[in-house]
Design a protein around this motif. Structure first.
Motif, PDB file in Angstrom:
ATOM      1  N   PRO A  55       0.834  -1.201   0.000  1.00 60.46           N
ATOM      2  CA  PRO A  55       0.000   0.000   0.000  1.00 60.46           C
ATOM      3  C   PRO A  55       0.871   1.254   0.000  1.00 60.46           C
ATOM      4  O   PRO A  55       2.019   1.232   0.449  1.00 60.46           O
ATOM      5  N   THR A  56       0.309   2.344  -0.504  1.00 60.58           N
ATOM      6  CA  THR A  56       1.041   3.600  -0.493  1.00 60.58           C
ATOM      7  C   THR A  56       0.744   4.399   0.769  1.00 60.58           C
ATOM      8  O   THR A  56       1.357   5.425   1.019  1.00 60.58           O
ATOM      9  N   SER A  57      -0.207   3.908   1.558  1.00 60.31           N
ATOM     10  CA  SER A  57      -0.576   4.557   2.811  1.00 60.31           C
ATOM     11  C   SER A  57      -1.218   3.520   3.705  1.00 60.31           C
ATOM     12  O   SER A  57      -1.803   2.543   3.224  1.00 60.31           O
ATOM     13  N   LEU A  58      -1.135   3.729   5.012  1.00 60.90           N
ATOM     14  CA  LEU A  58      -1.797   2.841   5.965  1.00 60.90           C
ATOM     15  C   LEU A  58      -3.140   3.409   6.425  1.00 60.90           C
ATOM     16  O   LEU A  58      -3.759   2.862   7.333  1.00 60.90           O
ATOM     17  N   ASP A  59      -3.589   4.485   5.778  1.00 60.26           N
ATOM     18  CA  ASP A  59      -4.824   5.138   6.201  1.00 60.26           C
ATOM     19  C   ASP A  59      -6.024   4.257   5.891  1.00 60.26           C
ATOM     20  O   ASP A  59      -6.479   4.188   4.752  1.00 60.26           O
ATOM     21  N   THR A 109     -28.842  -2.062  18.905  1.00 54.98           N
ATOM     22  CA  THR A 109     -28.314  -1.639  20.196  1.00 54.98           C
ATOM     23  C   THR A 109     -27.091  -2.482  20.549  1.00 54.98           C
ATOM     24  O   THR A 109     -27.165  -3.717  20.597  1.00 54.98           O
ATOM     25  N   PHE A 110     -25.973  -1.805  20.779  1.00 52.41           N
ATOM     26  CA  PHE A 110     -24.716  -2.475  21.108  1.00 52.41           C
ATOM     27  C   PHE A 110     -24.325  -2.136  22.545  1.00 52.41           C
ATOM     28  O   PHE A 110     -24.254  -0.961  22.911  1.00 52.41           O
ATOM     29  N   THR A 111     -24.069  -3.157  23.330  1.00 50.45           N
ATOM     30  CA  THR A 111     -23.541  -2.965  24.678  1.00 50.45           C
ATOM     31  C   THR A 111     -22.027  -3.130  24.615  1.00 50.45           C
ATOM     32  O   THR A 111     -21.522  -4.152  24.135  1.00 50.45           O
ATOM     33  N   LEU A 112     -21.293  -2.129  25.068  1.00 45.98           N
ATOM     34  CA  LEU A 112     -19.839  -2.153  24.945  1.00 45.98           C
ATOM     35  C   LEU A 112     -19.209  -3.101  25.956  1.00 45.98           C
ATOM     36  O   LEU A 112     -19.660  -3.215  27.098  1.00 45.98           O
ATOM     37  N   ARG A 113     -18.166  -3.744  25.536  1.00 40.77           N
ATOM     38  CA  ARG A 113     -17.416  -4.659  26.389  1.00 40.77           C
ATOM     39  C   ARG A 113     -16.610  -3.852  27.408  1.00 40.77           C
ATOM     40  O   ARG A 113     -16.025  -2.813  27.077  1.00 40.77           O
ATOM     41  N   ASP A 114     -16.545  -4.321  28.625  1.00 40.21           N
ATOM     42  CA  ASP A 114     -15.761  -3.647  29.664  1.00 40.21           C
ATOM     43  C   ASP A 114     -14.265  -3.845  29.421  1.00 40.21           C
ATOM     44  O   ASP A 114     -13.825  -4.920  28.993  1.00 40.21           O
ATOM     45  N   GLY A 115     -13.485  -2.831  29.699  1.00 41.00           N
ATOM     46  CA  GLY A 115     -12.037  -2.977  29.743  1.00 41.00           C
ATOM     47  C   GLY A 115     -11.316  -2.937  28.421  1.00 41.00           C
ATOM     48  O   GLY A 115     -10.116  -3.249  28.369  1.00 41.00           O
ATOM     49  N   THR A 116     -11.981  -2.556  27.343  1.00 44.24           N
ATOM     50  CA  THR A 116     -11.274  -2.486  26.062  1.00 44.24           C
ATOM     51  C   THR A 116     -10.484  -1.182  25.986  1.00 44.24           C
ATOM     52  O   THR A 116     -10.923  -0.136  26.463  1.00 44.24           O
ATOM     53  N   THR A 117      -9.315  -1.259  25.374  1.00 39.49           N
ATOM     54  CA  THR A 117      -8.437  -0.091  25.283  1.00 39.49           C
ATOM     55  C   THR A 117      -7.840   0.031  23.889  1.00 39.49           C
ATOM     56  O   THR A 117      -7.706  -0.962  23.160  1.00 39.49           O
ATOM     57  N   PHE A 118      -7.456   1.258  23.549  1.00 39.32           N
ATOM     58  CA  PHE A 118      -6.687   1.487  22.341  1.00 39.32           C
ATOM     59  C   PHE A 118      -5.230   1.152  22.633  1.00 39.32           C
ATOM     60  O   PHE A 118      -4.826   0.988  23.791  1.00 39.32           O
ATOM     61  N   GLN A 119      -4.442   1.080  21.585  1.00 40.01           N
ATOM     62  CA  GLN A 119      -3.059   0.665  21.765  1.00 40.01           C
ATOM     63  C   GLN A 119      -2.200   1.735  22.437  1.00 40.01           C
ATOM     64  O   GLN A 119      -1.082   1.450  22.866  1.00 40.01           O
ATOM     65  N   ASP A 120      -2.739   2.962  22.572  1.00 38.38           N
ATOM     66  CA  ASP A 120      -2.019   3.984  23.338  1.00 38.38           C
ATOM     67  C   ASP A 120      -2.410   3.954  24.813  1.00 38.38           C
ATOM     68  O   ASP A 120      -1.984   4.805  25.601  1.00 38.38           O
ATOM     69  N   LYS A 190      -3.846  11.646  17.918  1.00 36.95           N
ATOM     70  CA  LYS A 190      -3.205  12.606  17.025  1.00 36.95           C
ATOM     71  C   LYS A 190      -2.243  11.944  16.044  1.00 36.95           C
ATOM     72  O   LYS A 190      -1.537  12.624  15.311  1.00 36.95           O
ATOM     73  N   ASN A 191      -2.201  10.610  16.024  1.00 38.35           N
ATOM     74  CA  ASN A 191      -1.249   9.938  15.140  1.00 38.35           C
ATOM     75  C   ASN A 191      -1.621  10.132  13.673  1.00 38.35           C
ATOM     76  O   ASN A 191      -2.790  10.326  13.327  1.00 38.35           O
ATOM     77  N   LEU A 193      -2.485   8.737  10.363  1.00 39.74           N
ATOM     78  CA  LEU A 193      -3.009   7.462   9.892  1.00 39.74           C
ATOM     79  C   LEU A 193      -2.295   6.948   8.657  1.00 39.74           C
ATOM     80  O   LEU A 193      -2.377   5.760   8.343  1.00 39.74           O
ATOM     81  N   SER A 194      -1.601   7.819   7.960  1.00 41.08           N
ATOM     82  CA  SER A 194      -0.948   7.387   6.723  1.00 41.08           C
ATOM     83  C   SER A 194       0.231   6.462   6.966  1.00 41.08           C
ATOM     84  O   SER A 194       0.582   5.657   6.098  1.00 41.08           O
ATOM     85  N   ASP A 195       0.852   6.560   8.139  1.00 47.17           N
ATOM     86  CA  ASP A 195       2.013   5.702   8.395  1.00 47.17           C
ATOM     87  C   ASP A 195       2.021   5.090   9.792  1.00 47.17           C
ATOM     88  O   ASP A 195       3.030   4.531  10.224  1.00 47.17           O
ATOM     89  N   SER A 196       0.901   5.191  10.510  1.00 47.79           N
ATOM     90  CA  SER A 196       0.812   4.579  11.835  1.00 47.79           C
ATOM     91  C   SER A 196      -0.635   4.224  12.125  1.00 47.79           C
ATOM     92  O   SER A 196      -1.539   4.569  11.362  1.00 47.79           O
ATOM     93  N   ALA A 197      -0.846   3.527  13.227  1.00 47.55           N
ATOM     94  CA  ALA A 197      -2.209   3.122  13.585  1.00 47.55           C
ATOM     95  C   ALA A 197      -2.333   3.080  15.098  1.00 47.55           C
ATOM     96  O   ALA A 197      -1.365   2.794  15.805  1.00 47.55           O
ATOM     97  N   ASN A 198      -3.532   3.363  15.571  1.00 50.28           N
ATOM     98  CA  ASN A 198      -3.818   3.262  16.997  1.00 50.28           C
ATOM     99  C   ASN A 198      -5.142   2.526  17.125  1.00 50.28           C
ATOM    100  O   ASN A 198      -6.193   3.128  17.290  1.00 50.28           O
ATOM    101  N   GLY A 199      -5.058   1.207  17.011  1.00 46.53           N
ATOM    102  CA  GLY A 199      -6.264   0.400  17.037  1.00 46.53           C
ATOM    103  C   GLY A 199      -6.499  -0.240  18.381  1.00 46.53           C
ATOM    104  O   GLY A 199      -5.982   0.211  19.403  1.00 46.53           O
TER     105      GLY A 199
END
Length: 508
Positions: A55-59, A109-120, A190-191, A193-199
């Motif tokens: 890919p030319t970008s990770l966005d 209707t979606f009930t969110l899972r407890d304790g999920t976090t982003f990679q930051d 603030k990352n 997206l073209s060259d990094s990810a915070n999933g």
């Protein structure tokens, strides 16, 4: 390698490129240090994956390419729901702990899972989910934005719930939420997206050096079951023979999409097992239905009857099964349509004569990422019924511009990888140019269905019409061969051209 051409709504035609991509002929290698060494296994292992098109970008929002879906979704990015890795189409909860759909199909209707976090390290909140989905819905330039067209509102009535209210039922919504349209990103991140990810997935993007490697590292703080290997390194191998040679030499430990004409080089190796997987990869011979001679159904039918899919499948090494219609076996609405306009050269000649199509000269334009064998076989088979076929194999960028965007072609061939993309045949703005109001009505009926049986019935009816109208020719559904070295486990075998879920990858 295979372009991913997922379903598009009419209002997404202007951003069709964002839904077009390339699925990958890939190779996976597990090494402890380098070369063919396999001394360092277990949780410290590094897995190397060779991909064809970088890919030319990770966005993930704006960059088209199945290369992104294949590696980033499930592994790095996740949504409220996900799809099973076995190609079954089953949907399961991911960032949601549960979901409910109202009887009228208008409220999700979606009930969110407890304790999920982003990679930051930041927690996933309902506000992040609402923002993520709203961003996709409101920005037509985002890949698959049109898939949320029936969503009227996205709200969070409480800190652990997200509610989607629809303007009309959409039986594809949950499936669409397993893809790019449903990915959850952090609003405050603030990352670039073209060259990094915070999933939120089990792996995080460690580094990306374009032209060299994309490296994933285990997300040590992953909210779910931790990845079983330390690193995944994606490298780019453009030649199928080179990939097979590397596998045979011990430099790779897993190779997906083994070229069927080369698999004999790996057979008989006690350290390598070969596995055949199912796909929704539809090798489609597209007719430019908006222009002559393809405006004549007799010509379209004649071309279909001139083609022997079984001979073509044999020529590519047997890695495919006849399809006969626009829906592959793994998708809702499939039925065996291989008897429609089946191979019959004599009947093809008769139809061409009735159409007054004498000495017909056509050009087949397709990306050179596909084997020349395909064009050679089609040229020979059409010549047998009096059609002169010129074959032009072009680079993928040229194909995108000339064929997909400008619709400047007679015939084209491409692998439509994405599951459940029948909507392309109900979209007259798509590059096929096929415009059938009855098909469009049936497809809309399938989307609006609140009962799975009704959805399937409408799709079956629509698919039969498309096939009997000879809107295109479906050469075959690909089967994939994956080579796995002894000691490597958890490798997916089905649908790996569109998704490569590495959550279970391990080394003994």
């Amino acid at each position: 390698m295979s372009p991913l051409l997922p379903r598009l709504g009419r209002r997404a035609a202007r951003v069709a490129l964002a839904s077009t991509a390339v699925a990958v002929v890939s190779a996976l290698a597990l090494t402890g240090c380098s070369g063919s060494s396999n001394e360092q296994g277990g949780a410290d292992a590094t897995v190397r994956i060779g991909l064809v098109l970088e890919p030319t970008s990770l966005d993930i929002r704006t960059q088209s390419g199945a290369a992104l879906d294949q590696v980033l979704i499930d592994n790095v990015y996740q949504g409220l729901v996900g799809r099973a890795a076995d190609g079954s189409g089953a949907i399961h909860d991911v960032l949601a702990s549960k979901h409910e759909v109202s009887a009228d199909g208008l409220t999700y209707t979606f009930t969110l899972r407890d304790g999920t976090t982003f990679q930051d390290g930041k927690p996933v909140t309902a506000a992040d989910v609402v923002w993520s989905l709203q961003q996709v819905k409101d920005n037509a330039s985002y890949v698959d934005s049109a898939q949320l067209a029936n969503v009227r509102s996205i709200a969070s009535p409480s800190s652990d719930q997200v509610v989607l209210t629809l303007s009309k039922p959409d039986s594809d919504l949950l499936w669409n939420l397993t893809g790019r349209a449903g990915l959850v990103l952090e609003q405050a991140a603030k990352n670039d997206l073209s060259d990094s990810a915070n999933g939120t997935g089990p792996y995080e993007v460690s580094s990306w050096k374009q032209g060299d490697a994309l490296v994933f590292a285990r997300n040590a703080d992953y909210w779910g079951t931790k990845a079983k290997v330390a690193k995944v390194e994606f490298r780019y191998i453009t030649d199928g023979s080179a990939a097979v040679n590397a596998m045979a030499a011990g430099d790779l430990d897993v190779q997906t999409s083994v070229d069927g004409t080369l698999k004999s080089q790996l057979e008989g190796n006690a350290d390598i097992s070969l596995h055949t997987g199912r796909t929704t990869d539809k090798y489609t011979l597209a007719f430019n239905d908006r222009k002559a001679p393809f405006t004549d159904v007799k010509v379209r039918k004649a071309i279909r009857q001139a083609i022997d899919p079984k001979a073509l499948i044999k020529a590519i090494g047997g890695t495919g099964v006849p399809q006969g219609g626009p829906i592959p076996e793994l998708d809702p609405g499939y039925q065996d349509l291989t008897d429609v306009d089946a191979y019959d050269p004599a009947a093809a000649k008769q139809l061409l004569a009735e159409a007054g199509a004498k000495d017909l000269k056509l050009t087949l334009t397709y990306p050179n990422i596909y084997a020349a064998t395909i064009g050679d076989v089609l040229k020979s088979q059409l010549a047998d019924v009096g059609i002169t076929l010129s074959v032009q194999r072009v680079d993928f960028a040229t194909w995108l511009s000339q064929v997909f965007e400008k619709h400047d072609f007679d015939l084209s061939m491409v692998n439509h990888v994405e599951s459940r993309d029948f909507g392309n045949w109900a979209n007259p703005d798509y590059y096929f140019g096929y415009d059938n109001p009855e098909v469009q009505a049936l497809y809309a009926q399938s989307v609006a269905a609140t009962d799975q049986a009704d959805k399937t019935k409408a799709l079956e009816q629509a698919a039969r019409i498309v096939s009997e109208d000879a809107a295109g020719e479906w050469l075959y559904t690909a089967t994939s061969i994956t080579a796995v070295r002894k000691g490597v486990t958890g490798v997916p075998f089905d649908g790996t051209n569109s998704r490569l879920d590495l959550a279970q990858l391990a080394v003994r």
